[in-house]
Enzyme design. Structure first.
Site, PDB file in Angstrom:
ATOM      1  N   LYS A  52      28.967  15.990  29.689  1.00 15.78           N
ATOM      2  CA  LYS A  52      30.494  15.618  29.889  1.00 15.78           C
ATOM      3  C   LYS A  52      30.533  14.555  31.075  1.00 15.78           C
ATOM      4  O   LYS A  52      31.425  13.662  31.200  1.00 15.78           O
ATOM      5  CB  LYS A  52      31.406  16.618  30.129  1.00 15.78           C
ATOM      6  CG  LYS A  52      31.472  17.676  28.934  1.00 15.78           C
ATOM      7  CD  LYS A  52      31.755  19.138  29.066  1.00 15.78           C
ATOM      8  CE  LYS A  52      31.745  19.830  27.679  1.00 15.78           C
ATOM      9  NZ  LYS A  52      31.840  21.123  27.770  1.00 15.78           N
ATOM     10  N   GLN A  96      33.671  25.330  32.404  1.00 16.73           N
ATOM     11  CA  GLN A  96      32.824  25.490  31.481  1.00 16.73           C
ATOM     12  C   GLN A  96      32.622  27.099  31.155  1.00 16.73           C
ATOM     13  O   GLN A  96      32.457  27.840  32.309  1.00 16.73           O
ATOM     14  CB  GLN A  96      31.199  24.883  32.009  1.00 16.73           C
ATOM     15  CG  GLN A  96      30.362  24.942  30.790  1.00 16.73           C
ATOM     16  CD  GLN A  96      30.562  24.132  29.594  1.00 16.73           C
ATOM     17  OE1 GLN A  96      31.015  23.130  29.859  1.00 16.73           O
ATOM     18  NE2 GLN A  96      30.069  24.818  28.546  1.00 16.73           N
ATOM     19  N   ASP A 119      40.466  21.288  27.297  1.00 10.79           N
ATOM     20  CA  ASP A 119      39.950  21.898  26.436  1.00 10.79           C
ATOM     21  C   ASP A 119      40.720  22.393  25.293  1.00 10.79           C
ATOM     22  O   ASP A 119      40.148  22.881  24.236  1.00 10.79           O
ATOM     23  CB  ASP A 119      38.934  22.839  27.178  1.00 10.79           C
ATOM     24  CG  ASP A 119      37.492  22.512  27.328  1.00 10.79           C
ATOM     25  OD1 ASP A 119      37.107  21.655  26.500  1.00 10.79           O
ATOM     26  OD2 ASP A 119      36.777  23.085  27.920  1.00 10.79           O
TER      27      ASP A 119
END
Ligand code: NAD
Length: 294
Positions: A52, A96, A119
């Site tokens: 990412k 994450q 997200d």
């Protein structure tokens, strides 16, 4: 059978994003900035976050990788998320997952400012999505919709079977596929670990979206000829022919299912690359919305 090629589609979308960032900045817009939070040193999480951050560089975004030892407490981690919420240079925050067992993922996600929830996991983002309001879509389902759109696969009226009901893939996928949109407008069945006779459902599916986390679980005898197969699974299995001793496979038995179907995503080089596109599009949108321009 046509391969739904994540390399091709993600390259196309990334080029569009790069261009959009350039235009945005040329017009005085702020460089989009993603903050990635990594707790512990789980190798898969390290790889995902690393990719990412690398994509941020490639697309002209700024990025910050914030690392914490696995011993960080939930309260400390929430404080760190709040610090990023208050950092005006940060447009998007991703934490994450999975987090160590002593930290509630829900509590940490809930602490993210919904305006920076790139997200799309925050309850506000999920609620807006459920109601069909503009929102950050969870990156993987968003990426799958972009993939279907790229190949102009019109799913209206199709029977879509989603296998898996997680908050990050299966459940949002059922919502997006049943929406009054194209792609979308499908009749959706959600299957999960307690579904009896899974094959009865999959054999009637025009589209199967597999998000199970079990290697090669969807076999050829479960698939109607001509079906569209979207394989979300990422599973590592032993393979003595590889230098590393292992390789990645999806939830679908690709070799035997591919000859039967009309379209299929490979693993790797399929949905995984599209997930990054979803995340980057959300981050650019967050930067634009935060600074008042669309
Ligand atoms: P999860 O473990 O949270 O959910 C798995 C789901 O599968 C559950 O809802 C469960 O009910 C269902 N399931 C389990 N066994 C089943 C069975 N025998 N029959 C029917 N359903 C069953 O996992 P997740 O986070 O949704 O991820 C699923 C898979 O997708 C994993 O392999 C994960 O690594 C992968 N993944 C890939 C991407 C990507 O970008 N490609 C993103 C997220 C997750």
């Amino acid at each position: 059978m046509q391969l739904l090629d994540g390399v091709l589609v993600s390259a196309h979308i990334k080029e569009q994003i790069k261009q959009e960032v350039k235009e945005w900045q040329a017009g005085g817009g702020k460089q989009p900035h993603l903050a990635a939070v990594l707790v512990g040193n789980n190798p898969a999480s390290e790889a995902y976050v690393g990719s990412k951050v690398k994509h941020c560089e490639e697309l002209g975004f700024g990025s910050t990788l914030v690392r914490f030892d696995a011993t960080i407490t939930e309260a400390q981690l929430i404080k760190e998320v709040e610090r990023l919420n208050n950092d005006d240079n940060v447009d998007g925050i991703l934490v994450q997952l999975p987090l160590p067992g002593h930290i509630s993922g829900d509590s940490v996600i809930n602490a993210i400012n919904p305006d920076k929830d790139v997200d799309g996991f925050h309850p506000i983002s999920q609620g807006r999505m459920l109601l069909g309001q503009p929102s950050f879509l969870p990156a993987t389902p968003y990426g799958i919709m972009l993939m279907l759109e790229y190949y102009k696969i019109s799913t209206a009226g199709m029977h879509c079977v989603v296998i898996g009901r997680s908050n990050i893939v299966g459940t949002p996928m059922t919502i997006l596929m049943s929406r009054n949109s194209d792609p979308g407008n499908a009749t959706v069945t959600m299957c999960h670990s307690k579904t009896k006779n899974l094959k009865d459902f999959t054999l009637n599916a025009d589209i199967i979206i597999a998000a199970i986390g079990r290697p090669k679980y969807v076999t050829a005898d479960m698939v109607k000829p001509g079906a569209i197969i979207i394989d979300v699974g990422i599973n590592r299995i032993d393979d003595a022919t590889k230098k590393s001793g292992s390789r990645l496979v999806g939830d679908v038995d690709f070799d035997n299912v591919a000859p039967l179907c009309s379209y299929i995503t490979p693993v790797p080089k399929g949905v995984g690359l599209m997930t990054i596109c979803g995340l980057m599009k959300n981050t650019l949108l967050a930067a634009k919305l935060r600074t008042g321009k669309k």
